[in-house]
Structures are given as structure tokens and as C-alpha cells.
Enzyme design. Sequence first.
Site, PDB file in Angstrom:
ATOM      1  N   THR A 174      -7.277 -25.994   5.500  1.00 12.93           N
ATOM      2  CA  THR A 174      -7.099 -25.479   6.862  1.00 12.93           C
ATOM      3  C   THR A 174      -6.534 -24.069   6.847  1.00 12.93           C
ATOM      4  O   THR A 174      -6.816 -23.279   7.750  1.00 12.93           O
ATOM      5  CB  THR A 174      -6.202 -26.404   7.700  1.00 12.93           C
ATOM      6  N   ASP A 175      -5.741 -23.734   5.836  1.00  9.91           N
ATOM      7  CA  ASP A 175      -5.262 -22.356   5.706  1.00  9.91           C
ATOM      8  C   ASP A 175      -6.434 -21.394   5.544  1.00  9.91           C
ATOM      9  O   ASP A 175      -6.510 -20.351   6.206  1.00  9.91           O
ATOM     10  CB  ASP A 175      -4.348 -22.219   4.492  1.00  9.91           C
ATOM     11  N   MET A 176      -7.340 -21.738   4.643  1.00  9.99           N
ATOM     12  CA  MET A 176      -8.448 -20.829   4.354  1.00  9.99           C
ATOM     13  C   MET A 176      -9.444 -20.782   5.506  1.00  9.99           C
ATOM     14  O   MET A 176     -10.007 -19.723   5.818  1.00  9.99           O
ATOM     15  CB  MET A 176      -9.117 -21.222   3.043  1.00  9.99           C
TER      16      MET A 176
END
Length: 384
Positions: A174-176
Site C-alpha cells: 500500500t505504501d508503493m
Amino acid sequence: MTGLTLLQGIRVISLEQFIAGPYCTSLLADAGATVTKIERPGAGDPRRGYDPRVGSGEEAISGGFASYNRGKRSVTLPLDTPGGVAELERLLESADVLVCNLRPGALARMGLAPASLRERFPRLVICEITGFGATGGEAADWPAFDSVIQGMSGLASLIGEADGPPTLAPMGTTDMLTAVYSAVGVLMALVQRARTGEGSLVDAAMFDITAAFLERPLTLHEFTGEVPSRGIDRFSPVGVFRAGDGGWLSIVIPTDDMWARCARALGQPELTEHPELNTVLKRAEAMHDRVVPLFEKWAAELTRDEAAAALRAAGQPVGVVQNVDEVRAHPQLAHRELFVPMADSIAVDAAGEPLRLPRLPLLFDGERAHPGPVPKLGEHTDRA
């Protein structure tokens, strides 16, 4: 060897740490933008200390830091002091973009709320990356990391076996994902500025972005009321099966035409008329109990690669499930030159060969990104 110049002349200031902000700005840097990363004096981005590392002491380079910070400038500023904030304001005078990936409200606590920044720097594009958004709401102040968002967005509820626990996806998913959307938002805002002369505020919430990413299960629920669960894709047959050598293959069969190709490859063309397998939805329901066993029986005397070749020859998309070492050595990725040498002299393996990391995974007129070296903490402070 030169890098991309698509964003040459664009100056980015980034208050960032960990993954979402750094990966966003690394994409911009790879495309030619000048990215100045603001770090805490004496400490810097926490990922600077992550293993694995090469070198030692002040020369050490962390793989976890290098992944998202090559080709940037590092400036250390004490943003908890008036002097540090004043220096940041000076840098913003000539900046095109500000990316902030800190705790919610961090800019306001420095006296730099986005609304006031826009008044002072009307051409500045501001991208604020948070867990739950910058417009309030019950979760606005909640701290967030990738695993938190994977759970809350519903992503973890859809990964794993039907009778097993929810499973987190690896790799800071989800960060990327948030980083890519944020970079797209910055570019959209820059296009608007070219037309109107005014910057804008890009409000990127990890929760929003990951929830929107679950397009198929959300659509299924909206149209049918059904709550999707782990272990089955209700839209089409999708899954993995094992070949005779123990290797795994991944497959999806979203149309009747593809099912006919598979049936021919399996030597059972009559499967297209089977009453329990003659529609996409029926095959989706029967994927694990009926379809996978058919493939595994057929592939029992084949290797993984032989089974994949036979299905491709029949026109059916299929993938072999590869380990990371196989991915690194894949001839197609070598042809595409996805992995490029690090530009740091100490970033070499035991044989003295340069360590390689993925570049921006796009080509522009055949040209590739060639990220610059990993900045030492505060290396560019005196030149800012």
C-alpha cells in the site's frame, strides 16, 4: 550514461521517510526532477539504518534506503526550530513541488499549513501523503503504516486460503501503491499549473487509494450485495496449480474462448460442454475443486516450464511462479534492462560487480532511467 530529462528543471522539496513519500519522489527523480530530501540532523530517514548494508561507518549504504532515495540531494534541517523552518521556507521559494509524508498536521505544526503555503507560493504544488487524509474525519489523526492500511482497506481479507487467516501482502504494497498515485497526482497538478499558472494541493490518503484499488470486490458487493471472501474470485477462474516437477503455474481463464483453448491443450475439448464448467461463473466456483485438479492431472508428467509452453502454444496466458532469484535472472528483464547498476563506488558484490536495483519501470522513446548515487546524510546542506 545519462538519465531521463522529462522533468528536468522541476525542483522538488520532500519531507519524507520510510516508503510512500520516498518512492513517490524517487519516481520524479528518475524522470529528471531535482529532488531535495529534508532529513533530521544526526538521524535522517529511519531506513538509513536498515539491513542489508554495504560499506561501514559513514560510508555505509542501506539497501532499504537506496531503493527509494538514489539520485536525490540530502539536506539536514532542524524543523523543530525557527531557524530550520525559515531555511525550509527559503528553499520553497524556488521549488515547484513540496511532498510531505510525515504525521498528519506536521506542516501546520511548523506554521506551514498548506493553505498558507499556497497563499505565499501560489505556483507551488503541494502533495500531502497521510494514512487517512488531510480533510478531517474520525481517523484523520490515526497513525498508519502499510500493514494497518492493508487490514483496514479490506486487502488482507482477500488474501490467503478460504479457511485460513487474513494474510498481508509483502513489499510495502500500500505504501508503493500510494507513492505511484501520489506521483501521478503531482504530474496532473503540474500540467494544470502549466495551463493556469497556479499550483494545487494533492491530498493522497493511503486508505482511500488502497480501498479504491479493490475495484473488483467492491463492484461485486455493490452490484450483488455479496461480501467477497478469501480463496475464490467470483468473476473468473483464477489460481495456481502444480506441475510434475513440483513447480507452480498461475493462470486465469476469464472467457469461454480461453477455456476452449485450455480444454484443447489438456486433450479434453469436451470440457467446454460440461454442465458444471460451461460458464465463466461456474468455472470460478469450481476452480479449486474441479478446474485445478484437471490441470494438475494433465501436468503430472510435465515440468513447470513444459506445462507453461504447452498452454502458451494453445494461446492461453499462463505464468510460471518464480522465486526472486529467477526474476533477477529472467532474460526478458535482462533484455529490458530493468535492473541498473548503482552509481556508488562501494555498492559492489563479493565479485566486485556493481549491485543492481530496479529503475523506473518505463521507457521513454527507448530511453531508460539511470538513478544517481545514494546521498550521504546532509551531503548537500551547504549547497542548498
